[in-house]
Design a protein around this motif. Sequence first.
Motif, short mmCIF file in Angstrom:
data_model
loop_
_atom_site.label_atom_id
_atom_site.label_comp_id
_atom_site.label_asym_id
_atom_site.label_seq_id
_atom_site.Cartn_x
_atom_site.Cartn_y
_atom_site.Cartn_z
N LEU A 37 1.02 -1.22 -0.03
CA LEU A 37 -0.20 -0.09 -0.38
C LEU A 37 0.91 1.24 -0.56
N PRO A 38 1.35 1.53 -1.05
CA PRO A 38 2.31 2.32 -0.95
C PRO A 38 1.88 3.85 -1.98
N ASP A 39 1.89 5.00 -1.54
CA ASP A 39 1.37 6.22 -2.43
C ASP A 39 1.86 6.03 -3.57
N LYS A 40 2.25 7.75 -4.29
CA LYS A 40 2.72 8.03 -4.80
C LYS A 40 4.40 8.66 -4.87
N PRO A 75 -1.44 2.30 4.67
CA PRO A 75 -1.09 2.63 3.87
C PRO A 75 -0.28 3.51 4.69
N LYS A 76 0.59 3.49 3.43
CA LYS A 76 2.36 4.13 3.53
C LYS A 76 2.45 4.90 2.92
N GLU A 77 2.77 6.71 3.49
CA GLU A 77 2.78 7.84 2.43
C GLU A 77 3.47 8.34 2.98
N ARG A 286 -4.92 14.36 4.29
CA ARG A 286 -4.38 13.09 4.93
C ARG A 286 -3.88 13.86 6.79
#
Length: 497
Positions: A37-40, A75-77, A286
Motif C-alpha cells: 500500500l505505498p502512495d505515489k 497505508p504508507k505515505e 492526509r
Amino acid sequence: MIYSRIRSFAFSGIEARPVWVEVQISSGLPAFLVVGLPDKAVAEARERVRAALTAIGLALPAKRILVNLVPADLPKEGSHFDLPIALALLAAMGVIPAEEAGRYAALGELSLDGRLNRVSGVLSASLEAASMELGLICPASQGEEALCGGDIAILASPDLLSLINHFTGLQILPAPVFSNVPAVSDGNEPDLADVKGMETGRRALEIAAAGGHSLLLSGPPGAGKSMLASRLPGLLPDLLPSESLAVSRIYSAAGLLTDGRPMRRPPSRAPHHSASLPALVGGGARARPGEISLAHHGVLFLDELPEFSRAALEALRQPLETGQVSIARAAVHITYPARFQLIAAMNPCRCGYMGDAERECSKAPRCGADYLARLSGPLMDRMDLHVAMQPYEPLGYMTQADGESTATVAKRVAQARTRQTTRQGARRNAEAPLDVLALTSAGQTLAQAIAERFRFSARGYTRLLRVARTIADLAGEPEVEPPHIAEAATFRARANP
C-alpha cells in the motif's frame, strides 16, 4: 535468494506506527517492485534510490528486487521511506552488515546525489524507536530533533555514503548535540510599551496571559485591537519541558520545526479569516494538524472574528473545552492535541462605527445585531474576557505617556504562573478545577449574586471564578476576595437580565 529488513515508521497524526521494510533479491527478470500500500511518493522511491546508489558508485543487481512494507494493509505515505529502502537494499547486497543496521530504525528522503533531505515526523519516530529500544537513523539537519525522543543512539548523516562508511568502519559519524539557542524572546516581538493609554485593554491582556484565558476585543477600526493582541505572545513564559515536547511533536509531524530544534517559546498562529474548516481544525487528504493544533500551548489569534465561516467557528467549541480535536474520516480517525488560548478581535458591526452618530451607517443598530448574530451564544459563552474598546483621538494618543514594557508585565505574569504551578501543577487557571480556586465565603456569595443577576450559565459562572483566581494571583493574594470577583465580572459578557 537474499533477504533483509529494517525498521521504519508510518504516521497517523502525531503517532508513529512501526513498519518493517523488507527487501528480497531473487533470480528472474530485472525488476524493482514496491508493495504494501505505498502512495505515489513511496512508489517513486525506486528511482531516487537507484539514482542515489549510482551517484556513489553502486549499481543494483540485475535481478528481481521486491520491497515489501509490513503490515501490508497499512497505508504508507511520504518520502521518508527512501532511506530505509536503500539501507535494507544495501544490507541485502552485502554492502553494509545487516545485523548492525537492524539495530536502528530509519527515515529520510534521498536526493539524486545521495544526500539526505529533511522529512516530517522525526521526533515521533524517535519516541517510538526509544520505546522499541532501537536507535534512529535520520538526516543530519534533524539530529537535534531526534535527540528529544529519549536516550537512544542517533545516527544523523548528511548523505548515504557517510552511512555506508560508518557501518563499514571507515568513519565514525559524530553524535548530534543540542544547540545553545536561548529560549527567551529574541527581542523582535512588539513591545507593550508602545501601547499608550488603553488601561482596560492592557489589564485584560495581562490577565489573559497570566491565566491562559480566552479574550475578545471589540471596537471600531483603529481602536488598537490587533495592536494589543500582537503583544500577548511576548508576555507568555517559556514552555515547560513537557509542553515543549508536545508542541515540538506536532510541528515535527507538520514539518515546521525550525532547523530541527525543539520549540521553546509558545507558538502563535494568526490565520486569515478566509481559512477553511480543515485548515483551522485539521483535516484534508492526509488529516494534517490544523491551526488550533499548531497553537497548542500557545495563542490562536482570529482577527475579524465574524468574517470566519460559521462552520469553522462552531468547530472551535469542543476543542476549547476538551483541549483536543478528533478528525474522523471514512479511512482515518486521528486525534490531535489542541489546548490553545483563543484571542479574537471584531468590529461592532459591518461598517465598524456603530454608536458613532457621525459615522455609523443608516442601518444602525440593526446592522450591529445582524453582525453579532454571526457568533453563536455557546461560542461567546466560552470567551473568558470581553473588552469593548473605544476609538482613539490621534492628538490625545500622541500626548499619552508610554505604558509598562513587555518585560515588566511579563515578570508579573511569570510570578502568577508560578503560583498556579505550585497550587495546581502544570494546569493554568483557565483549566483549573473549582476545588483549588480558594474562594472566601464573601467572594463566593458575591459571585453567586452576580451570576444570578446577569444570568450566567454554569460555564460562565465557572469561568468568572477562574478569572478572579488569576486576578488574585497577579495581586499575590492566597484567596479570592470580593474585589477580585468584582473586577472579573467587569470583563464578562452578560446576558440580558
